[in-house]
Design an enzyme around this catalytic site. Structure first.
Site, PDB file in Angstrom:
ATOM      1  N   GLU A   1       6.640 -13.641 -35.717  1.00  0.00           N
ATOM      2  CA  GLU A   1       5.210 -13.525 -35.632  1.00  0.00           C
ATOM      3  C   GLU A   1       4.743 -14.753 -36.330  1.00  0.00           C
ATOM      4  O   GLU A   1       5.216 -15.989 -36.637  1.00  0.00           O
ATOM      5  CB  GLU A   1       4.723 -12.070 -37.307  1.00  0.00           C
TER       6      GLU A   1
ATOM      7  N   HIS B   1       8.115 -13.100 -40.433  1.00  0.00           N
ATOM      8  CA  HIS B   1       6.674 -13.363 -40.673  1.00  0.00           C
ATOM      9  C   HIS B   1       6.235 -14.915 -40.873  1.00  0.00           C
ATOM     10  O   HIS B   1       7.155 -14.945 -42.104  1.00  0.00           O
ATOM     11  CB  HIS B   1       6.047 -13.175 -41.835  1.00  0.00           C
TER      12      HIS B   1
ATOM     13  N   GLU C   1      -0.916 -14.129 -33.226  1.00  0.00           N
ATOM     14  CA  GLU C   1      -2.289 -13.350 -34.257  1.00  0.00           C
ATOM     15  C   GLU C   1      -3.144 -14.882 -33.680  1.00  0.00           C
ATOM     16  O   GLU C   1      -2.782 -15.587 -34.423  1.00  0.00           O
ATOM     17  CB  GLU C   1      -2.242 -13.842 -35.435  1.00  0.00           C
TER      18      GLU C   1
ATOM     19  N   ASP D   1       1.174 -16.809 -36.249  1.00  0.00           N
ATOM     20  CA  ASP D   1      -0.380 -17.689 -36.180  1.00  0.00           C
ATOM     21  C   ASP D   1      -0.738 -18.719 -35.260  1.00  0.00           C
ATOM     22  O   ASP D   1       0.194 -19.879 -35.038  1.00  0.00           O
ATOM     23  CB  ASP D   1      -1.486 -17.566 -37.245  1.00  0.00           C
TER      24      ASP D   1
ATOM     25  N   HIS E   1      -1.402 -21.987 -39.707  1.00  0.00           N
ATOM     26  CA  HIS E   1      -1.945 -20.517 -40.253  1.00  0.00           C
ATOM     27  C   HIS E   1      -3.659 -20.795 -40.777  1.00  0.00           C
ATOM     28  O   HIS E   1      -3.905 -20.983 -40.532  1.00  0.00           O
ATOM     29  CB  HIS E   1      -1.271 -19.205 -40.985  1.00  0.00           C
TER      30      HIS E   1
END
Length: 259
Positions: free
Chosen positions: A35, A8, A123, A37, A50
């Site tokens: 992962e 993450h 994301e 963003d 993020h």
């Protein structure tokens, strides 16, 4: 079958999130997926960040969407994580390249060059001033890598159903993950998402609502859970048959699974 372990924002428990250093640390410890963003800069670059502003991770004012990549590249995105490191005489010299803003292109190039298959969960953050341009730029970049086709190591995630619909229209072969923030929103989402979409609930909701957890497990969709950092939460995911755990502590998750 045990779940895939996805780092993450990189190995973000130990290293500053979204930096190349955090991702390389995760890969070095065996993470099977990464992962991130993504947000769009003022001059159209996708960067792995993020928050919409710089206060938390670069200790200054400013919004990502109003700054050019060159402006962001001058900032230190890592010192906030360990503010006392400069007082440590025995700390190794920092490689500033590992601590700067990370472009999505650089992250994908790193994955493409790695010596084993690494999957990437990207994301897209909403709301944003650029709306659907984020997904458009993302799909264009995935096409550059040939990763808009079946078998691609990339999947796109969002809390925004509309954003995922955009990706599906532009590149129907990309895997999609509908993130679910609250159990109550699942009632509506389960009626509209694609039958082959993945669902991504948060561990807090699964822990606090066993009924919701059972619904997720029996939904007919693969389930990827964020953010799984403890042995107890990993055990819950194993009981539910979760396919991927997204963790700040990928090395610890792998250690627990290997036991």
């Amino acid at each position: 079958m045990r779940p895939q372990v996805v780092a993450h924002r990189g190995a973000s428990h130990e290293r500053a999130e979204h930096t190349l250093g955090a991702y390389l640390a995760a890969l070095d410890t065996g993470a099977e997926g990464l992962e991130c963003d993504v947000r769009l800069t003022a001059d159209g670059h996708l960067v792995c960040v993020h928050d919409r502003d710089l206060r938390r991770t670069a200790s200054r004012k400013g919004t990502i969407s109003t700054l050019d990549l060159a402006d962001l590249s001058e900032l230190d995105f890592a010192s906030w994580k360990n503010p006392w490191s400069e007082l440590d005489d025995e700390a190794p010299d920092r490689d500033e390249e590992l601590d700067r803003v990370l472009t999505l292109r650089k992250l994908l190039e790193t994955v493409a060059d790695y010596d084993r298959r690494i999957e990437v969960a990207i994301e897209t953050k909403h709301p944003t001033r650029y709306g659907g341009l984020v997904e458009k730029r993302l799909v264009e970049m995935l096409r550059d890598f040939g990763w808009d086709r079946p078998g691609s190591p990339v999947r796109v995630m969002s809390f925004s159903f509309t954003a995922l619909q955009r990706v599906e229209r532009m590149a129907p072969d990309i895997q999609l993950v509908q993130l679910v923030e609250h159990a109550v929103s699942w009632r509506m989402l389960r009626r509209v998402i694609g039958k082959d979409w993945i669902v991504g609930p948060g561990i807090d909701e699964l822990r606090e609502s066993p009924r919701f957890a059972r619904k997720m497990a029996g939904s007919g969709h693969d389930v990827h859970v964020w953010t799984v950092n403890t042995a107890e939460d990993l055990e819950l995911c194993l009981q539910l048959g979760v396919k991927a755990v997204i963790s700040d502590r990928p090395a610890y998750m792998l250690e627990l699974l290997d036991q």
